[in-house]
Structure formats: structure tokens, C-alpha cells
Design an enzyme around this catalytic site. Structure first.
Site, PDB file in Angstrom:
ATOM      1  N   ASP A 377       0.908  -1.280   0.096  1.00 46.78           N
ATOM      2  CA  ASP A 377      -0.020  -0.032  -0.114  1.00 46.78           C
ATOM      3  C   ASP A 377       0.881   1.335   0.027  1.00 46.78           C
ATOM      4  O   ASP A 377       0.672   2.175  -0.783  1.00 46.78           O
ATOM      5  CB  ASP A 377      -0.914   0.051   1.387  1.00 46.78           C
ATOM      6  CG  ASP A 377      -1.744  -1.108   1.436  1.00 46.78           C
ATOM      7  OD1 ASP A 377      -1.608  -2.172   0.997  1.00 46.78           O
ATOM      8  OD2 ASP A 377      -3.059  -0.948   1.958  1.00 46.78           O
ATOM      9  N   GLU A 505      -6.695 -10.482  -5.219  1.00 41.82           N
ATOM     10  CA  GLU A 505      -6.547 -11.341  -4.207  1.00 41.82           C
ATOM     11  C   GLU A 505      -7.918 -12.643  -4.507  1.00 41.82           C
ATOM     12  O   GLU A 505      -7.972 -13.414  -3.532  1.00 41.82           O
ATOM     13  CB  GLU A 505      -6.607 -11.063  -2.628  1.00 41.82           C
ATOM     14  CG  GLU A 505      -5.488 -10.145  -2.671  1.00 41.82           C
ATOM     15  CD  GLU A 505      -5.240  -9.758  -0.953  1.00 41.82           C
ATOM     16  OE1 GLU A 505      -6.191  -9.813  -0.130  1.00 41.82           O
ATOM     17  OE2 GLU A 505      -4.208  -9.153  -0.615  1.00 41.82           O
ATOM     18  N   GLN A 618      -9.926  -6.346  -6.842  1.00 46.97           N
ATOM     19  CA  GLN A 618      -9.310  -5.020  -6.885  1.00 46.97           C
ATOM     20  C   GLN A 618      -8.281  -4.881  -8.521  1.00 46.97           C
ATOM     21  O   GLN A 618      -8.165  -5.915  -8.839  1.00 46.97           O
ATOM     22  CB  GLN A 618      -8.430  -4.703  -5.739  1.00 46.97           C
ATOM     23  CG  GLN A 618      -6.963  -5.483  -5.800  1.00 46.97           C
ATOM     24  CD  GLN A 618      -6.478  -5.651  -4.346  1.00 46.97           C
ATOM     25  OE1 GLN A 618      -6.737  -6.590  -3.555  1.00 46.97           O
ATOM     26  NE2 GLN A 618      -5.664  -4.669  -3.862  1.00 46.97           N
TER      27      GLN A 618
END
Ligand code: BGC
Length: 798
Positions: A377, A505, A618
Site C-alpha cells: 500500500d 486476491e 481489485q
């Protein structure tokens, strides 16, 4: 998929460009909103973070005072273990809370839900960097009191927090008792239904090593049993009152209290300044750390509250000069938009400003979700903002990765790899991810770090960092890729990377994840380039690099070859880049029959259900198209986006900001704006339903990305700064400032033109819609017309 955006009601949270504030106390919202408010009003400087619990300490949802990197080991237990599974996790600890000031009036405890509130305002002020509350109420006996409090976590002194507490009896005499506390409570309860939450510890975690109270000061100290850290924290007070107060200190291992007692005549006020200090260290002897706390408190008392406050204003002002993004949407929603943008930017400051020597946890220091761990991140979502607005902190974060290099080498050896393998999630550099399929298998973090390193060096111009630290990271990560992949006979001698998980994921352990292969290719190419550059231009640094890494002269050639032969999946029929070798063969997820309340899917479906379907958590290939924008044609971007976007659930908060940027680039303006507003409102409208557990720092960084890389169209591959601005139709203007190679550039955009101003520095060359723009001290400003985006690619060489 995306939960509706619930704008905070304007009668409670009015629009204000420089604050987020609640102007009414609504008892009915306490149950639902206490946790969110604790996150929304959290204060932090990147080292010390304190959740926005109310001054009385009740009602409370998740009390939290965190120190970046202050953690305890936690055994990771598996039903079935396998070789190489990490067995010791790390979990950030909740430190003793020093914000609580409980109050009794005429022997009746004051709490907000129990009081008849006459007026109320609680405000996180972005300009002063303080959390302010002003509440007036009437006791059952008809006495009116007013309490004003102000709280700050100092940006100037990172071990210090300070509170001002001002109580006035307005119309009648009142007997008051104020208990100022410093209290050690570890959260024990854990909601085990959500894997993202941090587990609590069973039993005592902070072992007392002493307590001390004298006059209005108290200091508590502890050590951790396993991680080998010592903590000390303390409070001190300075009181000015219109009446005489008696004070009494009590203290034990876990609870220090200073009790102030007195009688206020009508119109009289008590003002207490409370100073809090926190230090921790790897030296477990308690005395030195206790002395540190005492010195910080001495310094604070000597400086006085107003000077601490003035420093806070000055630091925050400097932040806004560097980092503000101003948007003028010219209508009623304008202030709301600006407010949300500033809340997000303020969070970025809070997460990073004094983090030096530490990473940035996924929730900053606003909650324990993900256990205070550092993930990719930071590198992909937060570092660009810091590189362009606060290069020293960007450097510190990369240095933190360098400091983890030895652990990463160990981890690579453990997994029988050459080079270094950075942990998917960690505090101390050791892998702390228990679920390897969506953890250790995310090898891409190595390339993400290398990518961020390159971006830092190219934008800041800090080549020295490369010599001292960066080159070593590059050599070790390039080695890892070279070792992990192989030249496949079946694939015509192409370099393939198998058995990895990409950013998405919901798809795990795949061959040739497109994002991973592309990013690994960059990593290896850049490593080879830098090694050669050092060999050619800086023999001393090169010799030192060879010494530190045992670099073999053939290695850069091998990396080049692997990069050159890198296999990139491409489907001729659909004309898209498959996310991985098998993705297009999977059955599409049955979105039509997925109830809305089954999102996020990870809380309702076994990973196997997800892995065998085309369903995406995502941005993955879409993220590659943003980061490596110059490597995809416009047409490829469009086709890939159109293929992947409908399959993407955005169950991760890291998704919509990236989709917004790419949608903007390919001309899907409405979609870009729609996604941008979701990114912007991720926390303030609690899109994920879990804001109460902490702010989503990557998504917040992504908001800045969506503004600057999205609507302003910044691209910076190889340090070449280009803009392709395209503002949302209903915005009038946007402006922001960037720091580039020790120059300061101001960018001002409207629909017709872009103005670039060199505020500091001799010269800067940039590109606007493919046209070269040269700024210099003689001609520091240039205005260029904005035309509709060109059809193919981002912009062309002039
Ligand atoms: C995301 C990861 C991210 C992590 C921490 C997960 O939900 O899938 O990409 O690193 O959250 O924010």
C-alpha cells in the site's frame, strides 16, 4: 458491489472547506456512529496516533493509542502447518490511553448521552491540526456548564500530545471533580468473522516495570515479553483556575489518576493543560525510557501550551503549502468536495509526517485492522504523494525497506530463492502473513518496492540514495525474479513466472500474472541499468555494491535477458491481456445471483469459490496499465478495461481510485468521475462499512492519485513529467503543487487552459499534451490550451 455513498447529513456535518465537524449531538447516532467518529476524528503524526474517543472516555467503541512499530509477537497457529509458514506474527499494541478526563458535577458523572445538551460542536480543524469540542449542557438541577477541549498530537515533537480542558460554570455554583487519567487497557475481544481485524491478546501484554506519580505528573513503564521493547508514557498538567483546586495523584501499574477538586462560582473557569508523552525503545531497561518521557514532559511544560499550539499551526500550514489540492466545482457541492479532499490529504499527513524510521500501517495509526502492518500500500498508493510533496519522508520510507533487506534475504533463502524476498505484511521485516495464497505468494511486492524506488530517484533526483541503499535493493530483487522465473520450452523459450498471486486476491497462485510479469520486467531492467551506471560513473559505489551483494559480472546480462524474453499473456481472440494464463478459462462469476449483502465476497464465500471464477477483488491488469501506462496502446487499455471492469467487485478499497485514473485516460469520463467520488468518500461515507476500524490509507493516497494522475493526467515514467489534463465537466478549476528535482511546480487547470508556474528552482522541462514546455527563472510561467485527449497513447514525443 459498491455500497451506495451515504453523504454525512449536512445538518449534523455541515460542509466546511477547512474542517470536518459535527454541530449537533444526536443521541440516536451514538450506537451506530461512535466507531466511525473515533476514526474520523483520530489524530496522529505518523509516530503517535490517538483515536478520536470522547474526552470523558465514554461511550467508546475502540479506544486506541498507537505507536508506529510498537508491537508484540503473536503465535500464528495453523490447523495444518507446512514448511516456511511464518509461525510468529506481529501485532501493534494499544498503549495506555491518556486522553480521558472524566468529570463529575455535584457528584453526578457527566457523559454526553446522559446530559441535556444545550449546544455542541466537535471539529477536526485541518488548518490548526487540532480536534476541538465545545459543549454546553444543563444539569438536572438547572445548572449550565460549558466545556471546551482541544487536543493535538504534535507534528513538531513526535513524542508529544497535548490537551486543553476548559470548564466554566455559567449560571450557578458547581462542585466539580475532574479526573485526568492514563490507563492501560488492552482490547481483548476480537470479531473473528472478519479476517482483516487484528486479533486481541489473551492475558497481559504490557508487563509493568514501574510507576511513579508526583504532584501532577505520573509516568508508567512496561516491557513486552517477546518482541523485546520497552515503553514509557507519562502525563503532566498545568492548571490555571479562578478558584482553589485540590489535587491528588494516585497510581498503580495500569492506572494513573490526577484528581482535581474544587467549587466553581458562576462565571468561574478551570483551565487544565495536559501533556502526554510516549517513547519506546529496543533497550528494555526502564530507566532511560522513563527519563525520555520526563524530558519530553519538562520541555512541553516549559514551552507552554500556546507555543505548542503555534508550532502545530505552523507545521500544518507548511503541509498545506506543499500538498493542498484546490478544487472549484462552482456549485453547492463545492465545499463538500473540497472538505472531503482535505480530510483525505490531512489523513496522508497524519499517517506519514513524523513516521521517520518506520513504515506506514495500512490503517495509519487510526486503528488496529491489519495489525499495524506495512504492505505494498505504501509504495504504490502513498509514496507518489510523498515523493511529490515531502521527499524526505518518501526517502525515509524507502530506507525502512532497505533496513529490512537482511530479513528479506533470510526469507528468500528459506523459500530456496536467490536474492531478497520482501514480506507481504510486516512490522519488523519478518513475514507476518498467515495465509500464503494471498500473502507470501504476492511476490509482486518486490517489484512494487523497486518501482517506487525508481520513481523516488527520478522525481527527487536523489541519486545518492541509489548509491547508498537503492542499488542493493535492486540487485537483490532482480535476483529474486531471475531465480523465480524460468525460460520455458513450452512457451518458445519465454521467461515465465509461475505460482504467484497478483494484486487481485480473488485469484491466487497463478502462472504468469500479467501485472507481476510486467513489474518484474521493470525491476530487472532497472537493476541492470543502475548497476551499469554505477560501474561506469562511480567505481567506488560499484565496488561497495559488489562487496555487499557478491554481484557476479554476468548477472545484469541475465536480468536483461529475462526481461527481454519476459512472457506477457495476450489473447488474440479477445485482444486483451489475460490477467494470468488460466484466467480467461474460468467461469464468469454469477453476479446476477449474488445478493448485495454478500459483498465483500471474502466474508461470504470460500476462497475456492472465488479462485475458480472470473471475479476480481481489485485493480490488477488495470493497475499495470496505470503504472506502466507507456507500455500499453490506447486500444489495449480500452479493451482490457472494458473486459476487467465488469468483473471487478472493488471489495478492496485499493480499487476504485485506479479504475478512475484509467477510465479517465481512455475517455470514459463519467465512469472516471463516478469512481473518483467513491474513492474520495471511501471513509467519509463509510463505503466499506468498516471505517470504524480505521482509515483506509491506501485508498486515501489513491484519491490524490486520481486527482493528479487522473484528472490532471500526470505521467512520470523515466522522470519525464507530462500532463494531459481533463477536468470533470462540472468542475471549474483545480490547482496543486508538486516538488520535482528540488524545484516547485504549481499547476492550475481549468477547462480551457493549463498554467504551469515554477515557484522555486532555475528551470524545469515538462510536457503538456505532447508539447514541450520549458520553464525557467526568466520565464517561470506558461499557459497552454487544453484540447480533447488525443486518440492513441498518452502523449507523443515532441
Ligand atoms: C488488499 C491488499 C492490501 C491490504 C491492506 C487487502 O484487502 O487486497 O491489496 O494490501 O488489503 O490494505
Amino acid at each position: 458491489m459498491l455500497r451506495p455513498r451515504l453523504n454525512p447529513p449536512t445538518d449534523i456535518f455541515p460542509p466546511n472547506p477547512w474542517a470536518i465537524e459535527a454541530v449537533r449531538y444526536v443521541r440516536e447516532l451514538v450506537q451506530d456512529f461512535t466507531g466511525q467518529a473515533e476514526t474520523m476524528f483520530a489524530l496522529s503524526n505518523g509516530y503517535l496516533g490517538i483515536r478520536g474517543i470522547v474526552d470523558e472516555g465514554m461511550p467508546v467503541r475502540e479506544p486506541g493509542t498507537y505507536l508506529n512499530g510498537f508491537y508484540e509477537h503473536r503465535p500464528i497457529s495453523y490447523g495444518e502447518r507446512a514448511y516456511g509458514f511464518p509461525t510468529i506474527g506481529q501485532s501493534i499494541l494499544n498503549c495506555p490511553d491518556g486522553t480521558v478526563m472524566s468529570l463529575s458535577v455535584d457528584d453526578e458523572p457527566f457523559t454526553l448521552p446522559g446530559a441535556e445538551i444545550l449546544s455542541y460542536r466537535r471539529s477536526l480543524d485541518f488548518r490548526t491540526g487540532t480536534l476541538n469540542r465545545d459543549v454546553a449542557w444543563m444539569t438536572p438541577a438547572g445548572k449550565r456548564l460549558r466545556l471546551r477541549t482541544l487536543r493535538l498530537v504534535s507534528l513538531a515533537h513526535r513524542h508529544l500530545a497535548a490537551l486543553e480542558y476548559e470548564l466554566t460554570a455559567e449560571n450557578a455554583e458547581a462542585e466539580v471533580v475532574i479526573v485526568s487519567e492514563l490507563r492501560n487497557d488492552q482490547p481483548l475481544a476480537t470479531d473473528t468473522s472478519d479476517p482483516r481485524l487484528a486479533e486481541g491478546f489473551v492475558g497481559r501484554v504490557l508487563h509493568p516495570t514501574g510507576f511513579h506519580a508526583e504532584a501532577m505528573r505520573a509516568i508508567l513503564s512496561y516491557r513486552t515479553a517477546s518482541s523485546g521493547l520497552a515503553l514509557a508514557c507519562g502525563m503532566d498538567h498545568v492548571v490555571t483556575a479562578d478558584t482553589t483546586l485540590s489535587t491528588r495523584a494516585t497510581c498503580d501499574d495500569d492506572h494513573a489518576r490526577i484528581v482535581f477538586r474544587g467549587t466553581l462560582a458562576p462565571g468561574q473557569t478551570i483551565r487544565i493543560h495536559k501533556y502526554l508523552s510516549y517513547h519506546y525503545s529496543a533497550d528494555t531497561a526502564p530507566d532511560p525510557i522513563r527519563s525520555q518521557v520526563a524530558w519530553t514532559l519538562d520541555r512541553a511544560v516549559e514551552a507552554g501550551f500556546s507555543s505548542i499550539l503555534a508550532r502545530q499551526h505552523a507545521e500544518v500550514e507548511r503541509f498545506w503549502q506543499r500538498a493542498d489540492v484546490q478544487v472549484d466545482a462552482g456549485d453547492a457541492s463545492n465545499v463538500r468536495l473540497q472538505q472531503a479532499i482535505r480530510w483525505n490529504l490531512f489523513q496522508l499527513m497524519q499517517a506519514s509526517e513524523r513516521s521517520e524510521g518506520h513504515g506506514i500501517p495500512a490503517r495509519g495509526l487510526t486503528g488496529r485492522t491489519y495489525e499495524g502492518h506495512y504492505f505494498w500500500d505504501t509504495e504504490i498508493y502513498v509514496l507518489p504523494f510523498l515523493i511529490y510533496t515531502n521527499p524526505p519522508i518518501a526517502r525515509s520510507l524507502l530506507k525502512v525497506r532497505y533496513d529490512m533487506l537482511d530479513s528479506a534475504r533470510d526469507r528468500a533463502r528459506e523459500l530456496r530463492h536467490r536474492g531478497a524476498m520482501f514480506p507481504w505484511r510486516t512490522i519488523n521485516g519478518r513475514e507476518a502473513s498467515a495465509y500464503y495464497a494471498a500473502g507470501t505468494a504476492q511476490y509482486h511486492i518486490n517489484a512494487d518496492i523497486a518501482f517506487a524506488l525508481r520513481q523516488y530517484v527520478e522525481i527527487s533526483g536523489d541519486v545518492d540514495f541509489l548509491r547508498r541503499y537503492g542499488a542493493e535493493i535492486l540487485v537483490e530483487t532482480a535476483r529474486l525474479w531471475c531465480d523465480l522465473g524460468f525460460f520455458s520450452d513450452r512457451m518458445d523459450g519465454r521467461f515465465c513466472i509461475h505460482g504467484v498471486t497478483g494484486p487481485d486476491e480473488y485469484t491466487a497462485i497463478v502462472n504468469n500474472n500479467c501485472y507481476t510479469n510486467l513489474m518484474a520486467r521493470e525491476n530487472m531492467r532497472y537493476a541492470a541499468e543502475i548497476v551499469r551506471m554505477l560501474e561506469r560513473d562511480d567505481p567506488d559505489s560499484f565496488a561497495s555494491l559488489v562487496r555487499r551483494t557478491g554481484l557476479d559480472p554476468d548477472e545484469p546480462g541475465a536480468w536483461d535477458q529475462a526481461a527481454e524474453r519476459m512472457y506477457l499473456p495476450y489473447d488474440e481472440r479477445l485482444k486483451v491481456h489475460p490477467q494470468d494464463d488460466a484466467f480467461l478459462d474460468l467461469e464468469r462469476w454469477d453476479f446476477a445471483n449474488t445478493p448485495e449483502d454478500h459483498y465483500p465476497l471474502l466474508l461470504h464465500y470460500h476462497p475456492l469459490n472465488l479462485y475458480r471464477s472470473q471475479v476480481i477483488k481489485q485493480a490488477d491488469t488495470v493497475l499495470a496499465m496505470f503504472l506502466l501506462s507507456e507500455q500499453f496502446t490506447h486500444e489495449a487499455k480500452r479493451r482490457n478495461f472494458e473486459y476487467y471492469d465488469p468483473l471487478t467487485t472493488h471489495d478492496s478499497s485499493l480499487s476504485v481510485c485506479i479504475q478512475s485514473i484509467v477510465a479517465n485516460e481512455i475517455g470514459l469520463r463519467e465512469k472516471a468521475i463516478h469512481y473518483f467520488y467513491f474513492a474520495l468518500a471511501m471513509d467519509l461515507s463509510d463505503i466499506g462499512g468498516n471505517m470504524m476500524h480505521g482509515a483506509h490509507i491506501a485508498a486515501i493516497g489513491g484519491t490524490w492519485l486520481a486527482l493528479v494522475y487522473g484528472f490532471a493526467g500526470l505521467r512520470d515514467a523515466r522522470g519525464r513529467i507530462s500532463f494531459q489534463p481533463c477536468l470533470p465537466e462540472d468542475w471549474n478549476r483545480m490547482s496543486f503543487t508538486l516538488r520535482i528535482r528540488e524545484r516547485t511546480l504549481r499547476v492550475e487547470l481549468d477547462h480551457a487552459a493549463a498554467t504551469y508556474r515554477l515557484l522555486e528552482g532555475e528551470d524545469l522541462t515538462l510536457w503538456h499534451a505532447g508539447q514541450c514546455v520549458r520553464l525557467s527563472s526568466a520565464e517561470p510561467s506558461a499557459t497552454r490550451a487544453i484540447r480533447p485527449p488525443i486518440a492513441d497513447g498518452h502523449d507523443a514525443e515532441p
